[in-house]
Each structure stands twice: as structure tokens, then as C-alpha cells.
Write an enzyme that holds these catalytic residues in place. Structure first.
Site, PDB file in Angstrom:
ATOM      1  N   LYS A  35      -5.102  10.662   6.385  1.00 19.62           N
ATOM      2  CA  LYS A  35      -5.576  12.111   6.808  1.00 19.62           C
ATOM      3  C   LYS A  35      -6.005  13.169   6.044  1.00 19.62           C
ATOM      4  CE  LYS A  35      -2.151  13.632   9.765  1.00 19.62           C
ATOM      5  NZ  LYS A  35      -1.407  13.231  10.987  1.00 19.62           N
ATOM      6  N   TYR A 261       5.420  38.644 -12.673  1.00 23.13           N
ATOM      7  CA  TYR A 261       5.226  40.156 -11.965  1.00 23.13           C
ATOM      8  C   TYR A 261       5.626  40.342 -10.713  1.00 23.13           C
ATOM      9  CZ  TYR A 261       0.456  38.204 -12.999  1.00 23.13           C
ATOM     10  OH  TYR A 261      -1.009  37.624 -13.037  1.00 23.13           O
TER      11      TYR A 261
HETATM   12  C1  LIG Z   1      -0.831  12.827  11.523  1.00 24.56           C
HETATM   13  C2  LIG Z   1      -0.085  11.567  12.244  1.00 24.56           C
HETATM   14  C3  LIG Z   1       0.642  11.151  12.637  1.00 24.56           C
HETATM   15  C4  LIG Z   1       1.474  10.777  11.735  1.00 24.56           C
HETATM   16  O1  LIG Z   1       2.583  11.386  11.662  1.00 24.56           O
HETATM   17  P1  LIG Z   1       3.916  11.641  10.517  1.00 24.56           P
HETATM   18  O2  LIG Z   1       4.562  12.532  10.745  1.00 24.56           O
HETATM   19  O3  LIG Z   1       3.332  11.606   9.199  1.00 24.56           O
HETATM   20  O4  LIG Z   1       4.288  10.349  10.790  1.00 24.56           O
HETATM   21  C5  LIG Z   1       0.283   9.936  13.706  1.00 24.56           C
HETATM   22  N1  LIG Z   1      -0.342  10.179  14.878  1.00 24.56           N
HETATM   23  C6  LIG Z   1      -1.305  11.069  14.399  1.00 24.56           C
HETATM   24  C7  LIG Z   1      -2.031  11.766  15.748  1.00 24.56           C
HETATM   25  C8  LIG Z   1      -1.209  12.228  13.920  1.00 24.56           C
HETATM   26  O5  LIG Z   1      -1.980  13.308  13.890  1.00 24.56           O
END
Ligand SMILES: *Cc1c(COP(=O)(O)O)cnc(C)c1O
Length: 387
Positions: A35, A261
Site C-alpha cells: 500500500k 531560518y
Molecule cells: C499495513 C498493514 C499490514 C502491514 O503492517 P506492517 O506493520 O507494515 O508489517 C498488515 N495488515 C494490515 C491490515 C495492514 O493495513
């Protein structure tokens, strides 16, 4: 040309995936989470390194569509499910599986049943085991599951940990208990073949008894630590992203002179200051505190190039504190301890600690956040290089 780049190391991705494969039972499958454009790495740069995954997990249909268009043919799961009846139809056409976490999604699924041979005849049923973000309550689960099974669906029961990064946290045992009991109940009352998936990266490492049928690693694939107290290096994970820029100016600064800055940094001794062509417009976090540092690789004197330098020279890098405020396009660093720094020298914002660079988790800690966020927040401006 202004130099700001993200290099993606596919071999590191495969190495990290192999660590997952080694950690789980042979029959357990892997849904590699990609994702947010593969946690900011660019999903198209990552598919080749993830060929051994059984499926990919994305947040939404737009992300899934992009991956199908890139030619991924195995399973693809929308972990927030679909947002409308229309999107349900589109996800079936693209052969994406969905999570079902809410009653309206049950209705969409019942209204349109995919073909018998479609992968979409399997749905991921989300149970709220205590994170209280998404999912059905344990009391509603049997009836929802029965509705879906009666309509012709196969189910994978799923849930998500709230505190898997801290194994001793009391909520973990509680979530595992609720999940396991719900699974037993579904298997005895609804369908004996219901499958299960609970673990993200931290869960895979901390709760080996909970791997079930599918694990869902994300952050560990990219070589950033999922755990509060253990580094990626200790977990034998390799960083996939190297974030680099170069020195664009060098100046001597007198004791008492401010830099940047807000004149936040004031030299307390004469220093050599470098300006690096990177800033929050590239994704380097503006919020870093005084602990942030970068590694500088000076030119190899013999060749006057750090591209073709010998291995010994390539390993030579210097730790330089970030000084003053991070700006949109530039940061200032303290080069006082670097012998012969030159304009054009390579600067690593985060990358491989074995090569002297800060890890993304080091910089995240200076920014009071997690590797997850820094990786996802790299902008489109740095050029992408795939190794
Ligand atoms: C993002 C996600 C994962 C992966 O999580 P990590 O901590 O990056 O391993 C697994 N299951 C769901 C439902 C997620 O949204």
C-alpha cells in the site's frame, strides 16, 4: 543537475522476503503489503523483488488497478475493502479480493456474486479484536459469516494487532485469545474450512504461534524495523531504499554566526558548513531535532570521483550532524571533521548502516516518528533508480 535520488535495491527486498519465508511454516502464505506505493518505494520498482510472495495487499482499488496493469497475476487484496457497489463490480472485473469490515460491504457482496472460479469468491472477513479501528464485533461475527457463506463465499478471518511492536503489551494476548476463539467458533458453526490471517511484520516476529494461513508483512520487507526495541540490522533486514543528495556549497562559519531560518543554530566554534541539495520538499523531515545526522562520502582523491572509487574508499564515510532548520530544498550540515570535503561529494540521508549511513529508523527517531512515515513521505522530486 541538482542531485536528489532514491535508489531501490531489489535484492534487499528479496532478502527481506526470504527472512519472512524462513520465519513461517511452509504452508503459510505471504501477502506482501505494498500500500501507499509500496511504502513510498514505488510499487513498479518493487514487483520484481516480490515475485515469491503469494499475493499483494493494497489499501484501495486504485492501487490494485495499477498493480494489475503492471502485470501482477497472483492474489491482490484490498485491505480496506471496496467503497461502493460499483467498486465491488470493478474489483471483481480486476480479480481483486476484498476485506469485508462493515455491513454495507456484506450487502454489496451478496448483491453481486462473482463467478464460481473467480478469486473474488474468497473474502477476508475482518474481526475487531480490540484495536477498535475496523471490523465486526465478536458477537456479530457468526451471523455475518453465515450470510456470506450462504451466499457462496469462502472466508479468511482476519484482524490486526494494535501493539505488536511491544510483545509484552497486555492487549496482544487479549487480541490473540479473541481471534482464536472466534476462529474456532466459525469453524465449528459456519464452515470448517475457514482460513485465518492475523500477523503484520511485528506479529510475524513476536507471535510465531499466530502465523495461521496468511501473514501480512509490510515494513520489514522494506528493511525498516517493525519493533520498538530491536533494530533492522539486528533482525537481519536490509534497507531497500537509499536516499541521497550531494554537497552543493561549502563555507567556513565563524564562532557565534547563525545558520539558516530562525537562526536556530549558532556555531559555538569556527566550523566548516556544507549545504546539501535536499529538503522537506524531497521528503527529508523538517521536524528533526539536534540528533539528526547524514553520512558524507568525500571524493576519492586518486580518481576525483566517488562513482568509481575503490571498495576501501567507498566504505569511507563521515558522520555529519544536520545543523539549523531543514528548508524546502536544502539542509546545512557540519563538515568540520571531514577531510577534503568537496562540492559534489555524495551525502546519504538514509540508507545502509553497514556503509556508514544512518538507517531510516535513525532519522525517524530524530524526527520523533517511525520509518513507516519517512518512507511514505518521500516526494516525487527525487529521481528513482532501481538496482
Ligand atoms: C499495513 C498493514 C499490514 C502491514 O503492517 P506492517 O506493520 O507494515 O508489517 C498488515 N495488515 C494490515 C491490515 C495492514 O493495513
Amino acid at each position: 543537475m541538482r542531485s536528489a535520488s532514491i535508489t531501490i535495491n531489489s535484492a534487499a527486498l528479496t532478502h527481506n522476503l526470504t527472512q519472512v519465508i524462513k520465519a513461517i511454516p511452509e504452508q503459510t502464505k505471504i501477502l506482501a503489503m505494498v500500500k501507499a506505493d509500496a511504502y513510498g518505494h514505488g510499487v513498479k520498482n518493487c514487483l520484481s523483488g516480490l515475485q515469491q510472495a503469494d499475493g499483494l495487499g493494497v489499501a484501495c482499488f486504485t492501487e490494485a488497478k495499477q498493480i494489475r496493469d503492471l502485470g501482477w497475476q497472483k492474489e491482490l487484496v484490498l485491505i480496506e475493502g471496496v467503497f461502493s457497489q460499483q467498486e465491488w463490480a470493478e474489483s471483481i472485473a480486476a480479480e481483486c479480493q476484498s476485506i469485508i469490515h462493515h455491513q454495507h460491504q456484506v450487502e454489496w457482496a451478496v448483491n453481486q456474486l462473482p463467478q464460481l472460479d473467480s478469486p473474488c469468491r474468497t473474502v477476508w472477513l475482518k474481526l475487531n479484536t480490540g484495536m477498535n479501528r475496523l471490523g465486526f464485533e465478536p458477537e456479530e461475527l457468526v451471523s455475518v459469516a453465515q450470510t456470506l457463506v450462504d451466499a457462496g463465499y469462502k472466508l479468511i478471518l482476519t484482524s490486526h494487532f494494535a501493539n505488536a511492536d511491544r510483545p509484552a503489551h497486555a492487549s496482544n494476548a487479549n487480541q490473540i485469545k479473541i481471534f482464536t476463539e472466534a476462529l474456532q467458533q466459525l469453524r465449528s458453526q459456519v464452515d470448517a474450512n475457514i482460513k485465518a490471517s492475523l500477523c503484520n511484520s511485528a506479529g510475524i516476529i513476536n507471535f510465531p504461534e499466530c502465523h495461521f494461513d496468511w501473514v501480512r508483512p509490510g515494513i520489514m520487507l522494506y528493511g525498516s524495523t517493525p519493533l520498538d526495541a530491536i533494530s533492522a540490522k539486528q533482525l537481519n533486514l536490509q534497507p531497500v531504499m537509499t536516499f541521497e543528495a550531494s554537497l552543493m556549497a561549502i563555507h567556513n562559519i565563524a564562532a557565534g554566526a547563525p545558520v539558516g531560518y530562525g537562526s536556530r543554530f549558532v556555531a559555538n566554534r569556527p566550523i566548516v558548513k556544507g549545504i546539501v541539495s535536499i529538503g522537506y520538499g524531497d521528503g527529508y523531515p523538517r521536524v528533526v531535532d539536534g540528533s539528526a545526522w547524514v553520512s558524507v562520502q568525500p571524493f576519492d582523491d586518486a580518481t576525483h570521483s566517488n562513482k568509481n572509487s575503490s571498495t576501501a574508499n567507498a566504505r569511507m564515510s563521515y558522520k555529519c550532524p544536520v545543523i539549523g532548520r531543514v528548508a524546502m530544498d536544502m539542509i546545512a550540515i557540519d563538515l568540520t571533521d571531514v577531510p577534503n570535503p568537496s562540492v559534489g561529494s555524495k551525502v546519504t540521508l538514509w540508507g545502509d548502516p553497514k556503509k556508514g549511513a544512518p538507517s531510516v529508523d535513525d532519522t525517524a527517531s530524530s524526527a520523533h516518528t517511525l520509518g513507516y512515515e519517512l518512507l511514505c513521505r518521500v516526494t516525487q522530486r527525487p529521481i528513482r533508480i532501481t538496482q
